[in-house]
Design a protein around this motif. Structure first.
Motif, PDB file in Angstrom:
ATOM      1  N   ASP A 159       0.782  -1.278  -0.089  1.00  0.00           N
ATOM      2  CA  ASP A 159      -0.068  -0.105  -0.141  1.00  0.00           C
ATOM      3  C   ASP A 159       1.098   1.166   0.040  1.00  0.00           C
ATOM      4  O   ASP A 159       0.309   2.197  -0.733  1.00  0.00           O
ATOM      5  CB  ASP A 159      -0.655   0.111   1.244  1.00  0.00           C
ATOM      6  N   ILE A 160       2.037   1.385   0.697  1.00  0.00           N
ATOM      7  CA  ILE A 160       2.774   2.292   0.534  1.00  0.00           C
ATOM      8  C   ILE A 160       3.307   2.539  -0.644  1.00  0.00           C
ATOM      9  O   ILE A 160       3.613   3.676  -1.354  1.00  0.00           O
ATOM     10  CB  ILE A 160       3.996   2.119   1.721  1.00  0.00           C
ATOM     11  N   LYS A 161       3.874   1.370  -0.990  1.00  0.00           N
ATOM     12  CA  LYS A 161       4.585   1.507  -2.520  1.00  0.00           C
ATOM     13  C   LYS A 161       3.382   2.121  -3.673  1.00  0.00           C
ATOM     14  O   LYS A 161       3.800   2.863  -4.428  1.00  0.00           O
ATOM     15  CB  LYS A 161       5.256   0.289  -3.115  1.00  0.00           C
ATOM     16  N   CYS A 162       2.352   1.589  -3.546  1.00  0.00           N
ATOM     17  CA  CYS A 162       1.293   1.934  -4.331  1.00  0.00           C
ATOM     18  C   CYS A 162       1.025   3.276  -4.590  1.00  0.00           C
ATOM     19  O   CYS A 162       0.950   4.149  -5.534  1.00  0.00           O
ATOM     20  CB  CYS A 162       0.088   1.295  -3.884  1.00  0.00           C
ATOM     21  N   PRO A 190      15.758   2.647 -13.829  1.00  0.00           N
ATOM     22  CA  PRO A 190      16.058   1.558 -13.363  1.00  0.00           C
ATOM     23  C   PRO A 190      15.390   1.128 -11.826  1.00  0.00           C
ATOM     24  O   PRO A 190      15.008   0.071 -11.560  1.00  0.00           O
ATOM     25  CB  PRO A 190      17.460   1.794 -13.036  1.00  0.00           C
ATOM     26  N   LEU A 191      15.142   2.324 -11.239  1.00  0.00           N
ATOM     27  CA  LEU A 191      14.646   2.017  -9.958  1.00  0.00           C
ATOM     28  C   LEU A 191      12.933   1.571 -10.036  1.00  0.00           C
ATOM     29  O   LEU A 191      12.488   0.664  -9.573  1.00  0.00           O
ATOM     30  CB  LEU A 191      14.351   3.455  -9.170  1.00  0.00           C
ATOM     31  N   LEU A 196       8.804  -3.203 -10.467  1.00  0.00           N
ATOM     32  CA  LEU A 196       8.144  -4.017 -11.469  1.00  0.00           C
ATOM     33  C   LEU A 196       8.553  -5.572 -11.175  1.00  0.00           C
ATOM     34  O   LEU A 196       7.723  -6.480 -10.990  1.00  0.00           O
ATOM     35  CB  LEU A 196       7.748  -3.695 -12.793  1.00  0.00           C
ATOM     36  N   GLU A 197       9.942  -5.537 -11.238  1.00  0.00           N
ATOM     37  CA  GLU A 197      10.615  -6.922 -11.232  1.00  0.00           C
ATOM     38  C   GLU A 197      10.061  -7.527  -9.636  1.00  0.00           C
ATOM     39  O   GLU A 197       9.829  -8.716  -9.335  1.00  0.00           O
ATOM     40  CB  GLU A 197      12.108  -6.932 -10.884  1.00  0.00           C
ATOM     41  N   SER A 198      10.165  -6.572  -8.475  1.00  0.00           N
ATOM     42  CA  SER A 198       9.935  -7.262  -7.314  1.00  0.00           C
ATOM     43  C   SER A 198       8.245  -7.595  -7.397  1.00  0.00           C
ATOM     44  O   SER A 198       7.894  -8.407  -6.790  1.00  0.00           O
ATOM     45  CB  SER A 198       9.878  -6.005  -6.310  1.00  0.00           C
ATOM     46  N   GLN A 222      -3.083  -6.468  -4.638  1.00  0.00           N
ATOM     47  CA  GLN A 222      -2.128  -5.385  -4.049  1.00  0.00           C
ATOM     48  C   GLN A 222      -0.818  -5.520  -4.925  1.00  0.00           C
ATOM     49  O   GLN A 222      -0.399  -4.283  -5.175  1.00  0.00           O
ATOM     50  CB  GLN A 222      -1.653  -5.820  -2.638  1.00  0.00           C
ATOM     51  N   GLU A 223      -0.419  -6.603  -5.532  1.00  0.00           N
ATOM     52  CA  GLU A 223       0.685  -6.602  -6.307  1.00  0.00           C
ATOM     53  C   GLU A 223       0.279  -5.971  -7.551  1.00  0.00           C
ATOM     54  O   GLU A 223       1.212  -5.378  -8.517  1.00  0.00           O
ATOM     55  CB  GLU A 223       1.189  -8.015  -6.714  1.00  0.00           C
ATOM     56  N   THR A 224      -0.918  -6.309  -8.247  1.00  0.00           N
ATOM     57  CA  THR A 224      -1.466  -5.703  -9.307  1.00  0.00           C
ATOM     58  C   THR A 224      -1.403  -4.334  -9.470  1.00  0.00           C
ATOM     59  O   THR A 224      -1.037  -3.688 -10.381  1.00  0.00           O
ATOM     60  CB  THR A 224      -2.554  -6.414  -9.766  1.00  0.00           C
ATOM     61  N   ASP A 225      -2.186  -3.742  -8.365  1.00  0.00           N
ATOM     62  CA  ASP A 225      -2.170  -2.300  -8.366  1.00  0.00           C
ATOM     63  C   ASP A 225      -0.920  -1.500  -8.149  1.00  0.00           C
ATOM     64  O   ASP A 225      -0.528  -0.437  -8.795  1.00  0.00           O
ATOM     65  CB  ASP A 225      -3.103  -2.103  -7.050  1.00  0.00           C
ATOM     66  N   CYS A 226      -0.187  -2.251  -7.577  1.00  0.00           N
ATOM     67  CA  CYS A 226       1.324  -1.441  -7.550  1.00  0.00           C
ATOM     68  C   CYS A 226       1.826  -1.612  -8.614  1.00  0.00           C
ATOM     69  O   CYS A 226       2.742  -0.568  -9.263  1.00  0.00           O
ATOM     70  CB  CYS A 226       2.242  -2.343  -6.346  1.00  0.00           C
ATOM     71  N   ALA A 227       1.672  -2.656  -9.630  1.00  0.00           N
ATOM     72  CA  ALA A 227       2.508  -2.887 -10.723  1.00  0.00           C
ATOM     73  C   ALA A 227       1.884  -1.958 -11.764  1.00  0.00           C
ATOM     74  O   ALA A 227       2.589  -1.212 -12.694  1.00  0.00           O
ATOM     75  CB  ALA A 227       2.420  -4.137 -11.313  1.00  0.00           C
ATOM     76  N   ILE A 228       0.543  -1.739 -11.866  1.00  0.00           N
ATOM     77  CA  ILE A 228      -0.233  -0.736 -12.561  1.00  0.00           C
ATOM     78  C   ILE A 228       0.403   0.670 -12.302  1.00  0.00           C
ATOM     79  O   ILE A 228       0.648   1.523 -13.505  1.00  0.00           O
ATOM     80  CB  ILE A 228      -1.629  -0.735 -12.419  1.00  0.00           C
ATOM     81  N   GLU A 229       0.407   1.170 -11.115  1.00  0.00           N
ATOM     82  CA  GLU A 229       0.801   2.383 -10.819  1.00  0.00           C
ATOM     83  C   GLU A 229       2.484   2.637 -11.183  1.00  0.00           C
ATOM     84  O   GLU A 229       2.751   3.660 -11.699  1.00  0.00           O
ATOM     85  CB  GLU A 229       1.012   2.769  -9.237  1.00  0.00           C
ATOM     86  N   ALA A 230       3.055   1.694 -11.139  1.00  0.00           N
ATOM     87  CA  ALA A 230       4.721   1.615 -11.612  1.00  0.00           C
ATOM     88  C   ALA A 230       4.822   1.844 -13.057  1.00  0.00           C
ATOM     89  O   ALA A 230       5.464   2.747 -13.767  1.00  0.00           O
ATOM     90  CB  ALA A 230       5.378   0.360 -11.282  1.00  0.00           C
ATOM     91  N   LEU A 231       3.975   1.024 -13.678  1.00  0.00           N
ATOM     92  CA  LEU A 231       3.633   1.124 -15.371  1.00  0.00           C
ATOM     93  C   LEU A 231       3.476   2.453 -15.692  1.00  0.00           C
ATOM     94  O   LEU A 231       3.917   3.010 -16.690  1.00  0.00           O
ATOM     95  CB  LEU A 231       2.600   0.023 -15.869  1.00  0.00           C
ATOM     96  N   LYS A 232       2.509   3.157 -15.067  1.00  0.00           N
ATOM     97  CA  LYS A 232       2.050   4.703 -15.478  1.00  0.00           C
ATOM     98  C   LYS A 232       3.054   5.495 -14.955  1.00  0.00           C
ATOM     99  O   LYS A 232       3.183   6.609 -16.049  1.00  0.00           O
ATOM    100  CB  LYS A 232       0.661   4.978 -14.456  1.00  0.00           C
ATOM    101  N   ALA A 233       3.676   5.426 -14.010  1.00  0.00           N
ATOM    102  CA  ALA A 233       5.077   6.247 -13.578  1.00  0.00           C
ATOM    103  C   ALA A 233       6.034   5.971 -14.826  1.00  0.00           C
ATOM    104  O   ALA A 233       6.581   7.203 -15.440  1.00  0.00           O
ATOM    105  CB  ALA A 233       5.345   6.155 -12.286  1.00  0.00           C
ATOM    106  N   LEU A 234       6.279   5.159 -14.977  1.00  0.00           N
ATOM    107  CA  LEU A 234       7.465   4.653 -16.142  1.00  0.00           C
ATOM    108  C   LEU A 234       6.968   5.244 -17.511  1.00  0.00           C
ATOM    109  O   LEU A 234       7.812   5.728 -18.263  1.00  0.00           O
ATOM    110  CB  LEU A 234       7.591   3.288 -16.181  1.00  0.00           C
ATOM    111  N   PHE A 235       5.654   5.061 -17.841  1.00  0.00           N
ATOM    112  CA  PHE A 235       5.260   5.840 -18.879  1.00  0.00           C
ATOM    113  C   PHE A 235       5.701   7.175 -19.008  1.00  0.00           C
ATOM    114  O   PHE A 235       6.280   7.700 -20.125  1.00  0.00           O
ATOM    115  CB  PHE A 235       3.509   5.561 -19.422  1.00  0.00           C
ATOM    116  N   ASN A 236       5.388   7.889 -18.244  1.00  0.00           N
ATOM    117  CA  ASN A 236       5.628   9.529 -18.040  1.00  0.00           C
ATOM    118  C   ASN A 236       7.310   9.700 -18.082  1.00  0.00           C
ATOM    119  O   ASN A 236       7.622  10.388 -18.815  1.00  0.00           O
ATOM    120  CB  ASN A 236       5.144  10.171 -16.839  1.00  0.00           C
ATOM    121  N   VAL A 237       8.013   8.820 -17.637  1.00  0.00           N
ATOM    122  CA  VAL A 237       9.567   8.940 -17.309  1.00  0.00           C
ATOM    123  C   VAL A 237      10.048   8.559 -18.740  1.00  0.00           C
ATOM    124  O   VAL A 237      10.897   9.164 -19.219  1.00  0.00           O
ATOM    125  CB  VAL A 237       9.961   8.080 -16.083  1.00  0.00           C
TER     126      VAL A 237
END
Length: 520
Positions: A159-162, A190-191, A196-198, A222-237
């Protein structure tokens, strides 16, 4: 009345009473997103009172109740104007473990406070331009990256990561400067890839290959929501990353593409969550330099090649048989290459076509991705052509009639949305190696006319890109029908208003004229 009572207790009451009244207020307004303008001033004062409580030494449960109500109130943009100050932002940063202090994440009892503080920051940053400016001043992006590093490889703080990732996504969406800071200064690529790897618990078998357990459990919610948020952030980066300038960049993008390949081959807790996960993976793959997308396919492993397989080459004696190989574990193989990820993308594309709506947002990203992959990587193009444009056997029906992927894509070539029909036609054209005669064979002249006119190829020929020569794939059915085929047939109106071949229409008018003259 609710705000007035809560404000009175917050100002004068002790921690227990404050916690109770705010918990009641939060339970009552949990689903409230529109507020009465008459109580606006009371809500502003309640926000100010909550911030004054948060700086005091109150129990964790009281802090959580305060933050829950603050999160609800922060949905109202007008309320945020007087309370969005640097001092108040710093209070929330401290509670979210985003201050400059070297706070650890060892106290599990503090996790609900961290999560609620991050939720408040998400609402406030999204709804307040002042908060967005303060985020730059307070270097919030760097603090969020530091918190992510503390969360790395920790399984019980998703939840914190998400919400950390969601806030990072919002900041990079609202500020282009933060995208650049994340990409280069903060090593966000890389971060976020490691996050995502985790989330996917990836185990690498080679530099760009991961082990896939087809019988493994789906990702948790929880893992799915975390991955989706990481994918969205990576898209902007990575939104401006089509060109790779350094070898290190190329390597990092290949690692990310390999992680995304893994993402496409796993499932979430539900069909809808799987589609959302794969949709964000497709969007991110569109930002990967096309030269790095070769990792989406890979040679078969020794274990895969040793399995018994049934090939269509063995089932058909003529050379027109497809070269697809289907292994026992349903792995898609073509020319000795594992095509599972490409097959998932193709299936994802067909599902989006079948939805019949939102083509611009839902379909064009995956179609564009498959088009660029096909143009740059020969094995991908040949596999997709084998799946989408297999050798023609049914030559009696029009190309747009039917339920095959080819029929569906041909229908899109005359879609009312210009962008949709252009990318559908472009995809098929690339699969045909940009040869006009091959495209017409599969789509018909009328469906292809728009693309050919735009490229100045109505008279025939081929596009500008070079493709390797493949063997002839014409079936006996097509060879027999080809001499009888008429790509263009002039039509005319019969006297009764119906359409018929022009020659027949002229003959009927001639008969009418002769009859009329005889009567005279």
């Amino acid at each position: 009345m609710d705000e007035e009572r809560a404000l009175y207790i917050v100002r004068a009451g002790e921690a227990g009473a404050i916690e109770r009244v705010l918990r009641d207020y939060g339970d009552k307004h949990r689903a409230t997103f529109k507020f009465e303008s008459t109580d606006e001033d009371k809500r502003k004062k309640l926000c100010e009172g909550i911030f004054k409580v948060l700086v005091k030494d109150v129990p964790t449960t009281c802090q959580v109740s305060c933050l829950e109500v603050l999160r609800i109130l922060s949905r109202d943009k007008k309320v945020l104007v007087p309370v969005t100050t640097k001092e108040n932002m710093q209070i929330l940063l401290r509670l979210a473990k985003l201050s400059d202090l070297d706070d650890s994440l060892e106290k599990v009892s503090e996790f609900p406070v961290i999560v609620e503080s991050l939720k408040c920051l998400c609402n406030i940053v999204f709804n307040s331009q002042m908060a967005q400016q303060l985020s730059l001043e307070l270097n919030l992006a760097a603090k969020l990256c530091n918190l992510l590093r503390k969360c790395k490889d920790r399984k019980f703080i998703n939840d914190i990561k998400c919400f950390d990732l969601r806030l990072l996504f919002l900041l990079s969406l609202l500020h282009t400067d933060i995208r650049s800071q994340l990409r280069y200064e903060l090593q966000g690529l890389p971060l976020l890839t490691q996050i995502l790897e985790s989330a996917f618990s990836i185990k690498w078998t080679d530099e760009y290959e991961s082990a896939i357990d087809h019988n493994g459990p789906p990702l948790s919610p929880q893992e799915t929501d975390c991955a989706i948020e990481a994918l969205k952030a990576l898209f902007n980066v990575t939104v401006d990353s089509w060109k790779v300038h350094k070898e290190s960049d190329s390597h990092q993008f290949r690692v990310m593409a390999a992680v995304l390949r893994h993402c496409l081959l796993i499932v979430g807790p539900s069909e809808d969550k799987t589609e959302e996960l794969h949709s964000n993976a497709v969007n991110l793959l569109s930002n990967v330099p096309v030269s790095c997308l070769d990792v989406l396919i890979c040679p078969l492993t020794h274990e895969e090649t040793s399995q018994e397989a049934t090939t269509l080459d063995e089932l058909a004696s003529d050379k027109t048989a497809e070269k697809e190989t289907v292994l026992k574990n349903n792995t898609m193989v073509y020319n000795g290459m594992n095509m599972e990820a490409i097959h998932v993308l193709l299936s994802f594309m067909e599902k989006r076509i079948d939805k019949g709506s939102s083509y611009r947002e839902g379909l064009t990203p995956v179609l564009s991705l498959l088009t660029e992959c096909s143009r740059a990587h020969r094995n991908i193009r040949k596999f997709l052509k084998d799946q989408v444009l297999p050798p023609l056997r049914d030559v009696t029906n029009r190309p747009e009639v039917g339920s095959t992927v080819r029929n569906k894509l041909v229908r899109l070539m005359t879609h009312v949305d210009l962008g949709v029909k252009q990318i559908a036609a472009e995809f098929l054209f690339v699969l045909c190696k940009e040869r006009v005669d091959s495209l017409l064979k599969y789509t018909g002249y009328g469906n292809a006319a728009g693309l050919l006119a735009a490229r100045g190829l109505l008279a025939g020929g081929r596009g500008d890109n070079w493709y390797s020569e493949d063997e002839d794939t014409d079936t006996e059915e097509y060879k027999n029908a080809k001499p009888k085929e008429e790509l263009l047939k002039p039509m005319g109106l019969k006297p009764d208003g119906t359409i018929t071949p022009l020659e027949e229409a002229l003959n009927q008018y001639s008969v009418i004229e002769e009859t009329s003259s005889d009567t005279d």
